[in-house]
Motif scaffolding. Sequence first.
Motif, PDB file in Angstrom:
ATOM      1  N   ALA A  14       4.081   2.162   7.531  1.00 54.45           N
ATOM      2  CA  ALA A  14       4.584   0.786   7.485  1.00 54.45           C
ATOM      3  C   ALA A  14       3.442  -0.206   7.295  1.00 54.45           C
ATOM      4  O   ALA A  14       3.568  -1.186   6.545  1.00 54.45           O
ATOM      5  N   GLY A  15       2.316   0.033   7.949  1.00 56.66           N
ATOM      6  CA  GLY A  15       1.165  -0.845   7.767  1.00 56.66           C
ATOM      7  C   GLY A  15       0.641  -0.813   6.348  1.00 56.66           C
ATOM      8  O   GLY A  15       0.230  -1.856   5.804  1.00 56.66           O
ATOM      9  N   PHE A  16       0.651   0.362   5.721  1.00 54.99           N
ATOM     10  CA  PHE A  16       0.220   0.459   4.322  1.00 54.99           C
ATOM     11  C   PHE A  16       1.131  -0.356   3.415  1.00 54.99           C
ATOM     12  O   PHE A  16       0.670  -1.038   2.492  1.00 54.99           O
ATOM     13  N   ILE A  17       2.446  -0.305   3.675  1.00 59.11           N
ATOM     14  CA  ILE A  17       3.386  -1.091   2.871  1.00 59.11           C
ATOM     15  C   ILE A  17       3.114  -2.584   3.055  1.00 59.11           C
ATOM     16  O   ILE A  17       3.140  -3.357   2.092  1.00 59.11           O
ATOM     17  N   PHE A  18       2.839  -2.992   4.287  1.00 59.49           N
ATOM     18  CA  PHE A  18       2.539  -4.403   4.530  1.00 59.49           C
ATOM     19  C   PHE A  18       1.246  -4.825   3.822  1.00 59.49           C
ATOM     20  O   PHE A  18       1.164  -5.941   3.291  1.00 59.49           O
ATOM     21  N   LEU A  19       0.246  -3.952   3.817  1.00 64.02           N
ATOM     22  CA  LEU A  19      -1.011  -4.308   3.166  1.00 64.02           C
ATOM     23  C   LEU A  19      -0.845  -4.447   1.656  1.00 64.02           C
ATOM     24  O   LEU A  19      -1.456  -5.325   1.031  1.00 64.02           O
ATOM     25  N   THR A  20      -0.040  -3.604   1.056  1.00 63.82           N
ATOM     26  CA  THR A  20       0.157  -3.672  -0.397  1.00 63.82           C
ATOM     27  C   THR A  20       1.116  -4.781  -0.804  1.00 63.82           C
ATOM     28  O   THR A  20       1.192  -5.119  -1.992  1.00 63.82           O
ATOM     29  N   SER A  21       1.858  -5.336   0.155  1.00 62.66           N
ATOM     30  CA  SER A  21       2.881  -6.328  -0.200  1.00 62.66           C
ATOM     31  C   SER A  21       2.280  -7.592  -0.808  1.00 62.66           C
ATOM     32  O   SER A  21       2.945  -8.282  -1.588  1.00 62.66           O
ATOM     33  N   LYS A  22       1.031  -7.906  -0.483  1.00 62.39           N
ATOM     34  CA  LYS A  22       0.437  -9.129  -1.027  1.00 62.39           C
ATOM     35  C   LYS A  22       0.209  -9.055  -2.529  1.00 62.39           C
ATOM     36  O   LYS A  22      -0.025 -10.076  -3.172  1.00 62.39           O
ATOM     37  N   TYR A  23       0.287  -7.851  -3.090  1.00 65.18           N
ATOM     38  CA  TYR A  23       0.076  -7.688  -4.526  1.00 65.18           C
ATOM     39  C   TYR A  23       1.374  -7.731  -5.323  1.00 65.18           C
ATOM     40  O   TYR A  23       1.323  -7.915  -6.536  1.00 65.18           O
ATOM     41  N   TRP A  24       2.520  -7.551  -4.675  1.00 69.74           N
ATOM     42  CA  TRP A  24       3.767  -7.500  -5.445  1.00 69.74           C
ATOM     43  C   TRP A  24       4.916  -8.295  -4.846  1.00 69.74           C
ATOM     44  O   TRP A  24       5.960  -8.447  -5.482  1.00 69.74           O
ATOM     45  N   VAL A  25       4.744  -8.826  -3.649  1.00 67.68           N
ATOM     46  CA  VAL A  25       5.790  -9.643  -3.035  1.00 67.68           C
ATOM     47  C   VAL A  25       5.460 -11.105  -3.284  1.00 67.68           C
ATOM     48  O   VAL A  25       4.357 -11.566  -2.967  1.00 67.68           O
ATOM     49  N   HIS A  26       6.410 -11.839  -3.863  1.00 63.24           N
ATOM     50  CA  HIS A  26       6.199 -13.244  -4.230  1.00 63.24           C
ATOM     51  C   HIS A  26       7.213 -14.115  -3.487  1.00 63.24           C
ATOM     52  O   HIS A  26       8.409 -13.810  -3.479  1.00 63.24           O
ATOM     53  N   TYR A  27       6.720 -15.185  -2.894  1.00 63.46           N
ATOM     54  CA  TYR A  27       7.577 -16.126  -2.191  1.00 63.46           C
ATOM     55  C   TYR A  27       7.570 -17.447  -2.952  1.00 63.46           C
ATOM     56  O   TYR A  27       6.575 -17.830  -3.565  1.00 63.46           O
ATOM     57  N   GLU A  28       8.714 -18.143  -2.869  1.00 61.77           N
ATOM     58  CA  GLU A  28       8.873 -19.386  -3.648  1.00 61.77           C
ATOM     59  C   GLU A  28       7.886 -20.460  -3.203  1.00 61.77           C
ATOM     60  O   GLU A  28       7.420 -21.256  -4.019  1.00 61.77           O
ATOM     61  N   ASP A  29       7.567 -20.510  -1.905  1.00 60.69           N
ATOM     62  CA  ASP A  29       6.709 -21.578  -1.400  1.00 60.69           C
ATOM     63  C   ASP A  29       5.235 -21.193  -1.421  1.00 60.69           C
ATOM     64  O   ASP A  29       4.394 -21.886  -0.852  1.00 60.69           O
ATOM     65  N   THR A  30       4.915 -20.065  -2.071  1.00 60.79           N
ATOM     66  CA  THR A  30       3.529 -19.616  -2.142  1.00 60.79           C
ATOM     67  C   THR A  30       3.007 -19.812  -3.551  1.00 60.79           C
ATOM     68  O   THR A  30       3.579 -19.310  -4.512  1.00 60.79           O
ATOM     69  N   GLU A  31       1.935 -20.561  -3.684  1.00 64.94           N
ATOM     70  CA  GLU A  31       1.355 -20.811  -5.002  1.00 64.94           C
ATOM     71  C   GLU A  31       0.312 -19.742  -5.288  1.00 64.94           C
ATOM     72  O   GLU A  31      -0.460 -19.317  -4.411  1.00 64.94           O
TER      73      GLU A  31
END
Length: 327
Positions: A308-325
């Motif tokens: 689960a921690g590995f998934i969280f670490l990789t999420s910054k490369y493919w998870v996009h949020y509307e309020d994040t530039e």
Amino acid sequence: MSTTKSTEVVHESEAGPSEAGRPRASRPARRPNDGIRRSLTAYGFLTPWLIGLLTLTLGSFLLSVYLSFTEYDLLSPPEWVGLDNYATMLTDDLFITSLMVTLLYVVVAVPVRLVVSLLFAVLLSQDIKGIGIYRTLLYIPSLIGTSVGVAIMWQNIFSDRGLINMVLMNIGVDDPPAWVSSPQYAIYVIVLLSIWQFGSEMVIFLAGLKQIPDPLYEAAAIDGASKVGQFFHITLPMLSPVIFFNLVMGTINAFMVFTQGYIITHGGPINSTLFYVLYLYRQGFQYFHMGYAAAMAVVFLIVVAVVAGFIFLTSKYWVHYEDTEDN
């Protein structure tokens, strides 16, 4: 002086007779014990949850950690053995087998289930007559999919003379595979059962699809983007937080697979479906090696946390949020 007095008279006359002579209401002073009283009230409502956390969750976890360093057969008092249970895992072939079987199940079942649930969610997001009935029918398997009755039904469907083989023989297949009793196919029968239970993820994807603004698709269509292009460049990026949530929850649930392997294949054939939790159950409640089972539970928690921690670490490369530039 006269001007000032006349101005005060005007203000009093505008305020009215009822307000001119009435004293202004004062705000009640806050008692020093109000904060303590509110905190006690909050903790009073939280008491049932706190009792459950301390006894059923935290207490059980600490007891399991303690028992993992002991030899315990449920009948005699635990005997401290230190790290012997953890050292035994390194030489236990069935422990390694159960871990590999579970990882294979997670790697295969979770992505396929996510893809299937997403595709059906996209189809069921269309404006079709009777769409509510289709959604309900596809969601029902997720409610009953983990029950013992469904596992028995699945075993009968894929048995040597089950429904699947009967259909295959009727269309000309003389020697259909032995799905449940074959080490080559048994685990994929259970994977197929997991995929059949995609209703929960589908409902979450449907909710995510409703949040995507229609003007995005309209602008893409004006620019000449095809439906496939809109799916990959609009739908998937906008759904990435929902995909992330379903991926984490699906991975954790897949690691805990037990009923399917216990009922359908009994861990066989040749330990090809000996899932981790099933082997833990055998060690604890069939062989009465509760200390070893507790050590397996601690290792299981660590493995799931690492994945689960590995998934969280990789999420910054493919998870996009509307309020994040994007930087």
